[in-house]
Scaffold this active site. Structure first.
Site, mmCIF file in Angstrom:
data_model
loop_
_atom_site.group_PDB
_atom_site.id
_atom_site.type_symbol
_atom_site.label_atom_id
_atom_site.label_comp_id
_atom_site.label_asym_id
_atom_site.label_seq_id
_atom_site.Cartn_x
_atom_site.Cartn_y
_atom_site.Cartn_z
ATOM 1 N N HIS A 144 0.823 -1.206 0.000
ATOM 2 C CA HIS A 144 0.000 0.000 0.000
ATOM 3 C C HIS A 144 0.861 1.262 0.000
ATOM 4 O O HIS A 144 2.029 1.250 0.393
ATOM 5 C CB HIS A 144 -0.937 -0.007 1.203
ATOM 6 C CG HIS A 144 -2.025 -1.026 1.077
ATOM 7 N ND1 HIS A 144 -3.058 -1.145 1.980
ATOM 8 C CD2 HIS A 144 -2.260 -1.985 0.128
ATOM 9 C CE1 HIS A 144 -3.865 -2.116 1.614
ATOM 10 N NE2 HIS A 144 -3.395 -2.651 0.490
ATOM 11 N N CYS A 202 -6.432 1.160 5.089
ATOM 12 C CA CYS A 202 -6.963 -0.132 5.516
ATOM 13 C C CYS A 202 -6.572 -0.370 6.976
ATOM 14 O O CYS A 202 -5.762 0.380 7.537
ATOM 15 C CB CYS A 202 -6.403 -1.240 4.630
ATOM 16 S SG CYS A 202 -4.663 -1.613 4.952
ATOM 17 N N CYS A 256 -2.694 -0.721 7.544
ATOM 18 C CA CYS A 256 -2.000 0.568 7.462
ATOM 19 C C CYS A 256 -2.340 1.453 8.652
ATOM 20 O O CYS A 256 -1.490 2.196 9.150
ATOM 21 C CB CYS A 256 -2.332 1.266 6.143
ATOM 22 S SG CYS A 256 -1.576 0.487 4.702
ATOM 23 N N GLU A 275 0.791 3.907 1.866
ATOM 24 C CA GLU A 275 1.273 4.341 3.183
ATOM 25 C C GLU A 275 2.543 3.587 3.579
ATOM 26 O O GLU A 275 3.506 4.174 4.068
ATOM 27 C CB GLU A 275 0.192 4.118 4.254
ATOM 28 C CG GLU A 275 -1.115 4.845 3.975
ATOM 29 C CD GLU A 275 -2.130 4.005 3.221
ATOM 30 O OE1 GLU A 275 -3.332 4.159 3.511
ATOM 31 O OE2 GLU A 275 -1.744 3.211 2.350
#
Length: 197
Positions: A93, A121, A124, A95
């Site tokens: 992801h 999510c 994260c 992040e």
């Protein structure tokens, strides 16, 4: 004070006044970073700004290092046993990539703000809590009301992380262009109708 060093009043207070909002500029940066993603359906970008307002890092959703983008499983929506071949099991992801891309001390993230184009999510969210981020500014919440979204928001609530959705109108109202001298010029469009409340 020595008068030789004094600046005449006619030279002071001439700074530019119409500066775009800080949050909007950082979100526009995250949106541009997202364009680097090879994901055909969901491009996500993130930008990290430290507690003093300095740029720290940026990232976008990608295949893991060493896994060629042309061979990565970008598909989604399969049923049954084929679910193991979806991208969700392997994609990194935005992040996570933004945090990993910073090569200094992790203490820089304490009190920082992350600008991300899609609400984080749960995994994260836990990572942002672990690194003691103070604030999350996001653009899209397309998975709102899903159990995963609830878990991420609950993590932020319990860990004292502020989260705020930026208004799409604020993004769309800003335009940039270069003049003949190569200088960036900014102006805000005047819209009488809001995109959404």
């Amino acid at each position: 004070m020595n008068k030789d060093f004094m600046v005449p009043e006619s030279y002071t207070g001439l700074e530019r006044k119409n500066i775009p909002p800080f949050d909007v500029i950082n979100m526009i940066c995250a949106m541009n970073i997202a364009k680097l993603s090879r994901d055909p359906s969901t491009q996500v970008g993130s930008v990290i700004i430290d507690k003093d307002g300095n740029f720290v890092s940026a990232g976008y959703n990608s295949a893991p290092p060493g896994w060629d983008d042309s061979e990565f499983v970008w598909g989604k929506g399969y049923k049954g046993k084929d679910k193991i071949y979806e991208k969700y099991n392997s994609v990194i992801h935005a992040e996570d990539n933004a945090i990993s891309n910073y090569k200094g001390s992790n203490s820089i993230f304490e009190g920082a703000t992350i600008y991300v184009t899609l609400f984080p999510c749960p995994i994260c969210a836990k990572m942002l809590a672990k690194y003691k981020f103070k604030r999350v500014v996001y653009l899209s919440d397309k998975y709102s009301y899903t159990p995963e979204n609830f878990e991420a928001k609950r993590t932020f609530e319990y860990c004292g992380i502020e989260y705020e959705r930026i208004n799409q109108h604020d993004i769309e109202s800003i335009t940039f262009c270069l003049n003949d001298d190569g200088e960036v010029k900014y102006h805000e469009k005047i819209n009488k109708t809001r995109i959404r409340k």
